[in-house]
Design an enzyme around this catalytic site. Sequence first.
Site, mmCIF file in Angstrom:
data_model
loop_
_atom_site.group_PDB
_atom_site.id
_atom_site.type_symbol
_atom_site.label_atom_id
_atom_site.label_comp_id
_atom_site.label_asym_id
_atom_site.label_seq_id
_atom_site.Cartn_x
_atom_site.Cartn_y
_atom_site.Cartn_z
ATOM 1 N N LYS A 187 3.493 10.133 8.272
ATOM 2 C CA LYS A 187 2.854 9.683 9.519
ATOM 3 C C LYS A 187 3.597 10.143 10.782
ATOM 4 O O LYS A 187 3.449 11.283 11.192
ATOM 5 C CB LYS A 187 2.669 8.163 9.489
ATOM 6 C CG LYS A 187 1.602 7.726 8.468
ATOM 7 C CD LYS A 187 1.198 6.286 8.653
ATOM 8 C CE LYS A 187 0.243 5.783 7.607
ATOM 9 N NZ LYS A 187 -1.158 5.863 7.969
ATOM 10 N N ASP A 195 9.446 2.541 1.090
ATOM 11 C CA ASP A 195 8.276 3.247 1.623
ATOM 12 C C ASP A 195 8.243 2.994 3.128
ATOM 13 O O ASP A 195 7.824 1.929 3.586
ATOM 14 C CB ASP A 195 6.996 2.725 0.946
ATOM 15 C CG ASP A 195 5.751 3.444 1.466
ATOM 16 O OD1 ASP A 195 5.857 4.159 2.483
ATOM 17 O OD2 ASP A 195 4.675 3.280 0.855
ATOM 18 N N PHE A 252 0.863 -1.179 0.000
ATOM 19 C CA PHE A 252 0.000 0.000 0.000
ATOM 20 C C PHE A 252 0.898 1.227 0.000
ATOM 21 O O PHE A 252 1.740 1.395 0.882
ATOM 22 C CB PHE A 252 -0.920 0.031 1.226
ATOM 23 C CG PHE A 252 -1.859 1.208 1.208
ATOM 24 C CD1 PHE A 252 -3.017 1.186 0.444
ATOM 25 C CD2 PHE A 252 -1.566 2.354 1.925
ATOM 26 C CE1 PHE A 252 -3.877 2.282 0.400
ATOM 27 C CE2 PHE A 252 -2.417 3.466 1.892
ATOM 28 C CZ PHE A 252 -3.579 3.417 1.124
HETATM 29 C C1 LIG Z 1 3.180 2.419 3.643
HETATM 30 C C2 LIG Z 1 2.304 3.578 3.285
HETATM 31 N N1 LIG Z 1 2.641 4.354 2.247
HETATM 32 C C3 LIG Z 1 1.904 5.422 1.900
HETATM 33 C C4 LIG Z 1 0.754 5.749 2.597
HETATM 34 C C5 LIG Z 1 -0.048 6.962 2.201
HETATM 35 O O1 LIG Z 1 0.074 7.945 3.160
HETATM 36 P P1 LIG Z 1 -1.006 9.143 3.260
HETATM 37 O O2 LIG Z 1 -2.296 8.531 3.691
HETATM 38 O O3 LIG Z 1 -0.419 10.077 4.270
HETATM 39 O O4 LIG Z 1 -1.094 9.749 1.904
HETATM 40 C C6 LIG Z 1 0.367 4.965 3.697
HETATM 41 C C7 LIG Z 1 -0.859 5.273 4.437
HETATM 42 O O5 LIG Z 1 -1.415 4.476 5.146
HETATM 43 C C8 LIG Z 1 1.166 3.850 4.050
HETATM 44 O O6 LIG Z 1 0.842 3.064 5.077
#
Ligand SMILES: Cc1ncc(COP(=O)(O)O)c(C=O)c1O
Length: 391
Positions: free
Chosen positions: A246, A217, A132
């Site tokens: 986050k 990521d 994700f």
């Molecule tokens: C691993 C990962 N990457 C990217 C995102 C996207 O982040 P945002 O919701 O701040 O756009 C998330 C969100 O849950 C995530 O868990």
Amino acid sequence: MKKNFYSHIMPTYGERNLEFAAGKGCYLYTPSGKKYLDFAGGIAVNSLGHCHPKLVNVLKKQSETLWHTSNLYRNNTQEIFAKELCKKTFADKVFFTNSGAEAIECGLKVVKSFWNLKNKNKKNIITFKGAFHGRTFAALSAQKNKKYSEGFGPLLGGFKNIPFNDEKALIKNINNETAAILIEPIQGEGGIRPASLQFLKYIRELCNKKNILLFLDEVQSGFGRSGKLYSYEWAQIKPDILATAKGIGSGFPLGACLATNDASKGMVQGKHGSTYGGNPLAVSVGREVLKIISSKKFLKNVDLISRYLWKNLKKLEETYEEIIEVRGAGLLLGIKTKKNNVMISNLLRKHNLLSVPAGDNVIRLAPPLIIKKKHVDEAIKILNETFKKIK
Ligand SMILES: Cc1ncc(COP(=O)(O)O)c(C=O)c1O
């Protein structure tokens, strides 16, 4: 919630019938004062809990001085924060964003601009099943998960989605056109699935050998959540590019794309921009969060408390047949259950413990990194009482 309540908010989040009016430390309070132990942490966001006094102070101070100037002007706090982030990581360069998906977008542009500059026909990015990376079009295209992308086609090309933790599948799918490998060291939404340290090492070696960029990521797994500032440190590797968000703002919207000098060579003037990215309010909070979280003592405590939580969750796994597996790393842990995870998460909520469902029928625990033994004991007591009742 009032009966016949009509919401003017698009119903993308479904029905929301629990509201919080205040938060302090590891607890949230409803408007009527009911107290909840927050092991959801705003989905791995509230790294320093709610309304941390030091963060409140810096935000207050900054809000009385300067809110916003746009990125047309030099922002010294932004410069200092970028330098501090680079000093504590593999990176030489930073681009500030407001969210995780934006940090991913930036990282993808780093990849594309790098190979464009080299005039190489490297157009494919490897991603993994269960990943994700957010809700933008590039993120939807990268993760290739119908749950999020159904009805939004056509998506972008140039992503190859292959099995996770599988060295053979990886080598089979790599060729001269592979530009980068994008991976979460611990898959969050996908069901708290850590990449093995061996797999991460293997990817790094492969990237070196085959001239491929490694893009991590760490939006969910980073900023102290694993017991290290970034979880790649456990594998003793360094990426070329990293997306972070986050926990970096502990609840204030902030993200960043980190990269080495070499990898970010293509990101020259005019290649990217953001109106709010790295604004003075966000950056002042981020600096304070980094200062607190990156201290050795703080990270050691995260490691110790996460091991204590892990040990107690493993006891639950041994006790209740309902639990298939406890997994994860640091304070990003998952309980895979037989019965529906959302149903169990709702039961926990009835006992005043907040958790977040994740993929693969997992109940995710991502508490603030400041939890103490007493919070773990309180959570374990509620988990015990809840699982006892599930037949
Ligand atoms: C691993 C990962 N990457 C990217 C995102 C996207 O982040 P945002 O919701 O701040 O756009 C998330 C969100 O849950 C995530 O868990």
